[in-house]
Design a protein around this motif. Sequence first.
Motif, PDB file in Angstrom:
ATOM      1  N   PHE A   1      -7.313   4.900  -0.100  1.00 26.90           N
ATOM      2  CA  PHE A   1      -6.287   5.040  -1.128  1.00 26.90           C
ATOM      3  C   PHE A   1      -5.547   3.725  -1.355  1.00 26.90           C
ATOM      4  N   GLY A   2      -5.486   2.918  -0.321  1.00 28.02           N
ATOM      5  CA  GLY A   2      -4.672   1.713  -0.383  1.00 28.02           C
ATOM      6  C   GLY A   2      -5.127   0.750  -1.454  1.00 28.02           C
ATOM      7  N   GLN A   3      -6.422   0.716  -1.670  1.00 30.92           N
ATOM      8  CA  GLN A   3      -6.936  -0.286  -2.591  1.00 30.92           C
ATOM      9  C   GLN A   3      -6.731   0.107  -4.048  1.00 30.92           C
ATOM     10  N   MET A   4      -6.171   1.302  -4.255  1.00 31.53           N
ATOM     11  CA  MET A   4      -5.979   1.728  -5.630  1.00 31.53           C
ATOM     12  C   MET A   4      -4.892   0.927  -6.332  1.00 31.53           C
ATOM     13  N   ILE A   5      -3.958   0.446  -5.551  1.00 36.85           N
ATOM     14  CA  ILE A   5      -2.799  -0.180  -6.183  1.00 36.85           C
ATOM     15  C   ILE A   5      -2.691  -1.665  -5.830  1.00 36.85           C
TER      16      ILE A   5
ATOM     17  N   ASP B   1       4.982   6.649   0.793  1.00 35.43           N
ATOM     18  CA  ASP B   1       5.232   5.219   0.966  1.00 35.43           C
ATOM     19  C   ASP B   1       4.528   4.402  -0.105  1.00 35.43           C
ATOM     20  N   LEU B   2       3.260   4.738  -0.346  1.00 34.34           N
ATOM     21  CA  LEU B   2       2.498   3.976  -1.335  1.00 34.34           C
ATOM     22  C   LEU B   2       3.061   4.155  -2.728  1.00 34.34           C
ATOM     23  N   MET B   3       3.478   5.381  -3.024  1.00 30.50           N
ATOM     24  CA  MET B   3       3.993   5.666  -4.354  1.00 30.50           C
ATOM     25  C   MET B   3       5.488   5.402  -4.424  1.00 30.50           C
ATOM     26  N   ALA B   4       6.040   5.083  -3.263  1.00 35.76           N
ATOM     27  CA  ALA B   4       7.451   4.722  -3.168  1.00 35.76           C
ATOM     28  C   ALA B   4       8.374   5.859  -3.581  1.00 35.76           C
ATOM     29  N   GLY B   5       8.165   7.016  -3.007  1.00 40.13           N
ATOM     30  CA  GLY B   5       9.100   8.100  -3.247  1.00 40.13           C
ATOM     31  C   GLY B   5       8.565   9.454  -2.840  1.00 40.13           C
TER      32      GLY B   5
ATOM     33  N   ILE C   1      -4.345   8.914   6.963  1.00 38.12           N
ATOM     34  CA  ILE C   1      -4.196  10.177   7.686  1.00 38.12           C
ATOM     35  C   ILE C   1      -3.357   9.988   8.940  1.00 38.12           C
ATOM     36  N   MET C   2      -2.861   8.794   9.153  1.00 39.60           N
ATOM     37  CA  MET C   2      -2.135   8.534  10.389  1.00 39.60           C
ATOM     38  C   MET C   2      -0.639   8.405  10.159  1.00 39.60           C
TER      39      MET C   2
ATOM     40  N   GLU D   1       3.198  11.767   3.593  1.00 40.45           N
ATOM     41  CA  GLU D   1       4.199  10.764   3.937  1.00 40.45           C
ATOM     42  C   GLU D   1       3.676   9.358   3.604  1.00 40.45           C
ATOM     43  N   ASN D   2       2.397   9.132   3.893  1.00 43.46           N
ATOM     44  CA  ASN D   2       1.833   7.822   3.588  1.00 43.46           C
ATOM     45  C   ASN D   2       1.749   7.587   2.089  1.00 43.46           C
TER      46      ASN D   2
END
Lengths: 244, 439
Positions: B194-198, B53-57, B389-390, B49-50
Amino acid sequence: MGIVELENVRKIYPLGKVQVEAVKGVSFCIEKGDFISIAGPSGSGKTTILNMVGLVDQPTEGEVFLDGKPTSKLNDAELTRLRHETLGFIFQSFNLIPVLNVWENIEFPLLLGKTRVGKDEKKEWIDHLIEEVGLSEWRKHKPNELSGGQRQRVAIARALVTRPQIVLADEPTANLDSATGEQILELMKKINRELETTFIFSTHDARIVDIADHIIRLRDGLVTENRRRGEEAPAACQGESARA
Amino acid sequence: MNTLANIALRNLTRQKKRTVLLGSAIAFGVMIVTLINGFAGAFSANVSENFADLMAGHVFISGTEKGADDEELSVIRDDSALTAAVEASGAPVRYVTRRSSFSGTLIFEGKKLRTNIDGADLSKETFLRDRLLLKEGSWDSMSDENALILSEKIASRLNVGVGDLILVQLETVTGQANVGEFRLAGVSYDAGIFGQMISYANLGYVNRLIGLAPDEYQTMGVMLDGLRHTEAAADAIYGRLYGGVQLFERGAKDEDGAVTPFQALMRQQKKESWQGVKYRLFTINEVLSQIEQIVAALDTTAGVILVVLFVIIMVGITNTFSMVMFERIGEIGTMRALGVRRGGVRSMFLYEALFLALGGAVAGIALALVAMGVISLFDFGMDSPAFIIMKNGHLSFFLPPLRAVGNVLIIAALTLVAVASPAGKAAKLTPAEALRTQK
Ligand SMILES: Nc1ncnc2c1ncn2[C@@H]1O[C@H](COP(=O)(O)OP(=O)(O)OP(=O)(O)O)[C@@H](O)[C@H]1O
Ligand SMILES: [Mg+2]
């Protein structure tokens, strides 16, 4: 033939490297409905003999007949069933089941085995027994809330609940004061007359054997006296001499 | 109730301290294991799910054009067919995102760093503002055409601050070298590893950098009402697209050992040739199929812990019940004399142990559920390093019921094994031995 008959019974206990011969060839015969005392000093073999009569132990040699049938070839399950159906037990230290109350302790043997008793009939019978042993007020109490004498009364009721032919009592009064012990013996005697149950009890007290119909005296694993009240000759059952 | 089972149950109350101690040990073991299971149960859903959100879909459609000399060009030129298919599919769509992205080198005062930059239409993707918390700067400055949002780590590695101009080197979709200039509009909290990848920029500017027209883009993301709709929605959309546009087969498996369906698709794409734009549809689950392996590893770990803890507890159970057997030897003799069979004595001990195990296990699961409830109350914030993971910044749990039942059964079985030897010894005693040994 009697209800219980021992034929040249020997019992040898292995004790480390040596062997203890606790019973050294004993024969006797017990009549149905008698009140029998097995008397003898400590170590004379009373418990050993009662255990073999009670089918909780088996002789090293010889045969124990119960109601005319030999028992030495029976397996554990058959012995257990026979114990349940024909025998009642009273122990020196009462041996009630601590987590069950008076009523439940008496009921316990009825819940074992295959025969199912009707609910009302069962309740009536247990209540009758409780009354008989004088514990009507105590039916909901746990064993640890009772005195020694009361506990032994519960044990007597429990021994009788399956209507056994024979009740075995190994020194039932040894843990009681003499007055209470006498009451217990009298209660047993009374039931013996009323229900015609054969009682076999052991004692090392030579004085309390007077109450018995039949006395078997032991010393060092041998019978020293075997006599029914008022008879001169050693006690024998019909047919015993013929078979011997 | 069976008489012996009844007595066994009551026997547990005789030595309350001992029962409570053993029961607590069992409960503790079960609690730990249940917590891990519960965590693993929610892990997959949370991460997916997270990522969604990050990948927007949840469901994605990307387009690929084959150029003259067979080079691939990632582009969606006209998405009317796609939009129509999404609408007609009846899938519970929350919104549709359109993104282009590239991997390029950011340069600032001699420092260089390679990163992925997503171009998004921020006037439409408002959810990004909620998802990506800014430490510095503001989303409002994204109205600058060449605005850029970097994660904390990347910003600090480049040593840039809000307002700084950053040079970028990249290749266009046709492979030409290009340069551009970003202005740092904001620095986001690191949303976990993972967040810092984009990094995020405006779609229009990214399109210009990579050589696409302003109304073109590379990937359509379909955000659904939740992860659980993903596969059904993907099937429905694919069904609508089928026959209308050129389509790659979905999740085609590949013989040469592709790890994920996603990889398989990529390989297939390399082999074929076609005219115009050919689309592929894939889901978040395909992209993240390795998550299942992580979940499996977590559950295996839980299983190992369960067994290890229980081997230790089993020793305690065996010892305790050996002691119990000697304490109750007179009772065993009495019961045997009164007509209880060997099997009856054995089952009485087994019942007692079983009740203890079941009580402990159920208490353990209950404790774990309470602990899960309490733990999931804590708000770690969206900027927590463990964000991925949250669920909305909270640790969340899902205990698959079958797994809980399975754990209880394992514990019941192990307990029975532990008590088998003392129970067997008790059953083996002759009544005479038992009566004689009593105190
Ligand atoms: N399991 C056993 N192993 C070894 N020796 C035993 C065992 N049971 C009994 N004995 C021995 O056999 C003899 C008879 O014992 P038993 O218990 O039958 O005597 P008892 O007449 O009941 O004595 P008490 O009045 O003390 O109860 C004793 O010497 C005793 O030590
Ligand atoms: Mg004795």
